[in-house]
Design an enzyme around this catalytic site. Structure first.
Site, short mmCIF file in Angstrom:
data_model
loop_
_atom_site.label_atom_id
_atom_site.label_comp_id
_atom_site.label_asym_id
_atom_site.label_seq_id
_atom_site.Cartn_x
_atom_site.Cartn_y
_atom_site.Cartn_z
N ARG A 295 0.84 -1.21 0.00
CA ARG A 295 0.00 0.00 0.00
C ARG A 295 0.88 1.26 0.00
NH1 ARG A 295 -0.82 4.98 2.41
NH2 ARG A 295 -0.33 4.07 4.44
N ASP A 296 1.52 1.54 1.10
CA ASP A 296 2.31 2.77 1.21
C ASP A 296 3.40 2.81 0.16
OD1 ASP A 296 3.12 5.19 2.27
OD2 ASP A 296 4.11 4.35 4.02
N HIS B 279 11.19 6.77 7.31
CA HIS B 279 11.67 6.83 5.92
C HIS B 279 13.19 7.02 5.92
CE1 HIS B 279 7.77 7.32 3.61
NE2 HIS B 279 7.40 7.12 4.85
N CYS C 210 5.96 9.55 -0.37
CA CYS C 210 4.59 10.05 -0.17
C CYS C 210 4.25 11.05 -1.27
CB CYS C 210 4.49 10.73 1.19
SG CYS C 210 2.88 11.46 1.47
#
Lengths: 296, 296
Positions: free
Chosen positions: B13-14, B207, B238
């Site tokens: 997902r991310d 991250h 992101c």
């Protein structure tokens, strides 16, 4: 945590020695000048070793003269024998480094003799150097893992460090050559060695092959190590250590240390300029995360 | 250190949501299957959010059905509203995630409302979810730095974490979205939040933009955090956070933890197979150091 850490910039020697293509002398000089401008006070500027085996360092004398090593006590040069020491003294460096290992198999492949034989060879060199007012660093590579013989026990590092100190080395750089160790193994080596050698005399020399470089440097600093080797742009890779990629990147380490409230005296932007210069003039693209984040 | 850490694999997902090119549903399914085979027990398999804003996740229902999420309590799906929750329940997931921030400026750009408004919106969703036997994770992004408003104080994170716990979230994932923090700032946030929320309920979501990811995860684990988010191959970035690159790579984290004597239940080689699959079938080259060292 507060305080300061001294970065030893090893890019101009350890970083460039294995480069596959020729590097112009002017580019080596330009890199060192940019690193000085960024505030780097200690730097490995080159080596006097066999130009047949390490052709990239063949112009080290010329580089030293151009960057004024005679007037820079922080400039350091790697040597392997008496001929190298003569050259160092002729060109006026105030610090030399000698290179051995914690694994006999690695020493044999890298410097062509056992650890014991290397120490015997170094002893008179160190004596001559010190008599000439030249300080000596001893490198110990493969402190946790050897590409030929596997894991290295902390207890194997201790006698090498002690011997180097006893013969007159003022500093021991602990090299985790393969970049495989995680912080607990780094801690085990540092604690073992620091039981016999003052921790102020130790330097951390780590590679980032498995992404552990920053965490390992932080572990060393947490334990009290105050000298850290790193290469601008993450340059490097050992020609004699299969699978080893670059040194930890100076900019990643400076970013870490400043973020942790520890001074280095180095300007991060200046360091990134020096990294960019490697890409622009030598065709060596910086691989560090901080470079990619800020200049990528 | 001994014990175990649970890895929450967020790559599907991310990691994939911001991919610039389309991804075949079969490839998403294949990736999840390879991650399961590697031993991953908790995974964010997709999201039910606006397909206009996040087209890569539009086939999440189909993916969930194919990978058997109904029978996998560790499968988690991100939702943003009641419609998403209906879809989750229809497809049988047992865990949802909701997403807010510690910075109002980031919340506005990312989810279109203030933090307070997001919490008001989530409260009835969490209630409905729990009544349906669905557990809820709350994501808090920008825990140390916001791309729009700069540094975020630990004290700004605490009330968001408390509100999420109070409304019924069983887990809070602390997201250091920009990858800028060094370990001391991570520690400050975790210590501040853990004074109000059980540390067992916290997850570290970091991250690697500035190369601090591994060191920051290790700091969190040292402090007692036992759930770590990571993305296979270092996938991600992101879409709403300029300059943010991928999540910390699952394989780097598993390498770190196993090296530190901490179990994850995950097979590193299997994880590298899943990372290789991303490159081979989706054209997304893994960026992790462990992948490069082992498979590069």
């Amino acid at each position: 945590m507060t305080g300061s850490v001294t970065l030893v910039e090893v890019g101009p020697r350890d970083g460039l020695q294995a480069c596959k293509h020729p590097i112009a002398t002017a580019a080596r000089i330009g890199l060192i000048e940019r690193l000085r401008k960024a505030g780097v006070k200690r730097m490995e500027v080159g080596s006097f070793v066999s130009p047949k085996h390490v052709p990239r360092m063949a112009d080290t004398g010329e580089v030293m003269d151009a960057v004024g090593s005679r007037a820079e006590p922080g400039d350091m040069v790697l040597i392997a024998n008496a001929r190298g020491l003569e050259q160092v003294i002729a060109h006026g460096a105030r610090t030399i480094a000698v290179f051995t290992a914690a694994s006999d198999a690695f020493a044999q492949k890298n410097i062509g003799c056992t650890i014991a034989a290397s120490l015997e060879r170094f002893a008179p060199l160190v004596e001559t150097a010190r008599a000439a007012g030249v300080a000596v660093r001893g490198y110990i590579s493969t402190i946790t893992d050897c590409p030929y013989s596997g894991e290295v026990a902390p207890e194997a590092v201790v006698p090498v460090a002690r011997s180097l100190m006893e013969m007159g080395c003022g500093e021991i750089s602990l090299g985790e050559t393969l970049g495989r160790a995680t912080p607990c193994r780094i801690a085990a080596v540092i604690e073992a060695v620091a039981a016999h050698v003052p921790i102020e005399a130790l330097a951390a020399h780590f590679h980032d092959t498995y992404g552990m470089g920053v965490a390992n440097v932080w572990e060393a600093v947490r334990l009290g190590v105050r000298t850290v080797d790193a290469a601008v742009g993450g340059l490097g890779g050992c020609p004699f250590a299969p699978g080893a990629t670059g040194n930890v990147a100076s900019e990643d380490i400076v970013y870490l240390l400043h973020g942790q409230g520890i001074e280095t005296g180095i300007d991060l932007d200046g360091l990134l300029d020096a990294a960019a210069y490697c890409g622009d003039t030598m065709g060596i693209a910086p691989v560090s995360r901080v470079f990619k984040a800020r200049r990528g």
